[in-house]
Design a protein around this motif. Structure first.
Motif, PDB file in Angstrom:
ATOM      1  N   PHE A  80      20.954  22.373 -38.485  1.00  0.00           N
ATOM      2  CA  PHE A  80      20.731  21.084 -39.134  1.00  0.00           C
ATOM      3  C   PHE A  80      21.897  20.159 -38.866  1.00  0.00           C
ATOM      4  O   PHE A  80      22.989  20.589 -38.496  1.00  0.00           O
ATOM      5  CB  PHE A  80      20.497  21.273 -40.638  1.00  0.00           C
ATOM      6  N   TRP A  81      21.637  18.884 -39.037  1.00  0.00           N
ATOM      7  CA  TRP A  81      22.625  17.842 -38.783  1.00  0.00           C
ATOM      8  C   TRP A  81      22.269  16.624 -39.626  1.00  0.00           C
ATOM      9  O   TRP A  81      21.175  16.530 -40.166  1.00  0.00           O
ATOM     10  CB  TRP A  81      22.650  17.480 -37.290  1.00  0.00           C
ATOM     11  N   THR A  82      23.211  15.690 -39.711  1.00  0.00           N
ATOM     12  CA  THR A  82      22.935  14.423 -40.392  1.00  0.00           C
ATOM     13  C   THR A  82      22.520  13.399 -39.344  1.00  0.00           C
ATOM     14  O   THR A  82      22.956  13.456 -38.195  1.00  0.00           O
ATOM     15  CB  THR A  82      24.166  13.887 -41.152  1.00  0.00           C
ATOM     16  N   SER A  83      21.657  12.495 -39.758  1.00  0.00           N
ATOM     17  CA  SER A  83      21.201  11.446 -38.850  1.00  0.00           C
ATOM     18  C   SER A  83      20.663  10.284 -39.668  1.00  0.00           C
ATOM     19  O   SER A  83      20.071  10.484 -40.726  1.00  0.00           O
ATOM     20  CB  SER A  83      20.094  11.996 -37.944  1.00  0.00           C
ATOM     21  N   ALA A  99      26.611  24.260 -46.716  1.00  0.00           N
ATOM     22  CA  ALA A  99      26.920  24.871 -45.421  1.00  0.00           C
ATOM     23  C   ALA A  99      27.321  23.840 -44.367  1.00  0.00           C
ATOM     24  O   ALA A  99      27.826  24.212 -43.308  1.00  0.00           O
ATOM     25  CB  ALA A  99      25.709  25.662 -44.916  1.00  0.00           C
ATOM     26  N   MET A 100      27.112  22.566 -44.654  1.00  0.00           N
ATOM     27  CA  MET A 100      27.407  21.499 -43.684  1.00  0.00           C
ATOM     28  C   MET A 100      28.906  21.298 -43.545  1.00  0.00           C
ATOM     29  O   MET A 100      29.628  21.253 -44.528  1.00  0.00           O
ATOM     30  CB  MET A 100      26.752  20.195 -44.160  1.00  0.00           C
ATOM     31  N   ARG A 101      29.365  21.151 -42.320  1.00  0.00           N
ATOM     32  CA  ARG A 101      30.796  20.933 -42.055  1.00  0.00           C
ATOM     33  C   ARG A 101      31.073  19.437 -41.904  1.00  0.00           C
ATOM     34  O   ARG A 101      31.490  18.972 -40.850  1.00  0.00           O
ATOM     35  CB  ARG A 101      31.199  21.690 -40.791  1.00  0.00           C
ATOM     36  N   TRP A 102      30.843  18.678 -42.960  1.00  0.00           N
ATOM     37  CA  TRP A 102      30.986  17.225 -42.884  1.00  0.00           C
ATOM     38  C   TRP A 102      32.427  16.765 -43.027  1.00  0.00           C
ATOM     39  O   TRP A 102      32.776  15.667 -42.615  1.00  0.00           O
ATOM     40  CB  TRP A 102      30.116  16.542 -43.945  1.00  0.00           C
ATOM     41  N   LEU A 140      27.417  22.395 -31.011  1.00  0.00           N
ATOM     42  CA  LEU A 140      26.768  21.341 -30.251  1.00  0.00           C
ATOM     43  C   LEU A 140      25.426  21.835 -29.737  1.00  0.00           C
ATOM     44  O   LEU A 140      25.357  22.890 -29.092  1.00  0.00           O
ATOM     45  CB  LEU A 140      27.644  20.905 -29.067  1.00  0.00           C
ATOM     46  N   ALA A 141      24.387  21.080 -30.037  1.00  0.00           N
ATOM     47  CA  ALA A 141      23.043  21.388 -29.551  1.00  0.00           C
ATOM     48  C   ALA A 141      22.478  20.138 -28.893  1.00  0.00           C
ATOM     49  O   ALA A 141      22.827  19.015 -29.269  1.00  0.00           O
ATOM     50  CB  ALA A 141      22.129  21.815 -30.705  1.00  0.00           C
ATOM     51  N   VAL A 142      21.612  20.329 -27.928  1.00  0.00           N
ATOM     52  CA  VAL A 142      20.850  19.224 -27.374  1.00  0.00           C
ATOM     53  C   VAL A 142      19.446  19.366 -27.952  1.00  0.00           C
ATOM     54  O   VAL A 142      18.773  20.373 -27.740  1.00  0.00           O
ATOM     55  CB  VAL A 142      20.830  19.238 -25.837  1.00  0.00           C
ATOM     56  N   TYR A 193      25.848  20.251 -34.921  1.00  0.00           N
ATOM     57  CA  TYR A 193      25.028  20.924 -35.926  1.00  0.00           C
ATOM     58  C   TYR A 193      25.852  21.894 -36.771  1.00  0.00           C
ATOM     59  O   TYR A 193      26.953  22.294 -36.417  1.00  0.00           O
ATOM     60  CB  TYR A 193      23.859  21.674 -35.264  1.00  0.00           C
ATOM     61  N   SER A 194      25.250  22.276 -37.867  1.00  0.00           N
ATOM     62  CA  SER A 194      25.691  23.415 -38.673  1.00  0.00           C
ATOM     63  C   SER A 194      24.503  24.363 -38.726  1.00  0.00           C
ATOM     64  O   SER A 194      23.384  23.986 -38.367  1.00  0.00           O
ATOM     65  CB  SER A 194      26.081  22.974 -40.085  1.00  0.00           C
TER      66      SER A 194
END
Length: 181
Positions: A62-65, A120-123, A35-37, A54-55
């Motif tokens: 990085f994150w999805t948006s 690397a994304m934990r989707w 978790l990032a802000v 994030y991952s």
């Protein structure tokens, strides 16, 4: 009254942690939290802070948006970004966190540069939580922060004689991997 952590008293040390040790601590924090802000710049110049799951890959987070989200619109207009990641805080001795200052870029799902990030994304956990199948990865774009500076805080470093706030910057091309502050 007894002091539980007497090493927290007095002035903080100012010794710089060796680069390799600092990088190890940063990677540990990035890998053990999600978790990032993220703070972006609104059209009027004011900040907008948004929590994201994030991952990480190396020092990038990085994150999805959705492209239509406020943070995505803000980053398309102004890619300057900062993010804060913090470990659970029990007291001064457990104070541990990271401020990331960098530039964001967005990669669409089919962008060839997105491959390693998607790996690397934990989707999968997000899909399970939302009742979606694991046979179809997300189609949302990825937003990646590449840091140009990070401020790592860990008050436990004081026990070993190091400053509790350490600055990381990427090495200049061709530079020695000796620590930089």
């Amino acid at each position: 009254m007894p002091l539980t952590n007497p090493w927290l008293t007095g002035p903080a040390p100012d010794a710089v942690l060796p680069r390799e040790q600092l990088e190890e601590r940063i990677l540990n924090l990035l890998s053990s939290h999600n978790l990032a802000v993220v703070a972006t710049v609104m059209p009027d110049g004011s900040p907008a802070a948004t929590p994201v799951r994030y991952s990480s890959l190396g020092f990038e987070i990085f994150w999805t948006s959705w492209n239509a989200s406020a943070k995505s619109r803000n980053l398309r207009r102004d890619p300057r970004v900062s993010a804060g990641i913090v470990a659970p805080l029990v007291g001064q001795a457990s104070s541990r966190g990271l401020q990331v200052f960098g530039t964001a870029r967005t990669l669409e799902r089919d962008d060839p540069q997105a491959g390693d990030y998607w790996e690397a994304m934990r989707w999968q956990s997000d899909h399970v939580e939302r009742g979606l199948g694991l046979d179809a990865p997300p189609t949302d774009p990825l937003t990646i922060i590449t840091p140009h500076r990070m401020l790592y805080t860990e008050h436990w470093l004081r026990r070993s004689g190091f400053c509790p706030r350490q600055t990381w910057r990427p090495l200049a091309e061709g530079a020695s991997p000796i620590h930089q502050t």
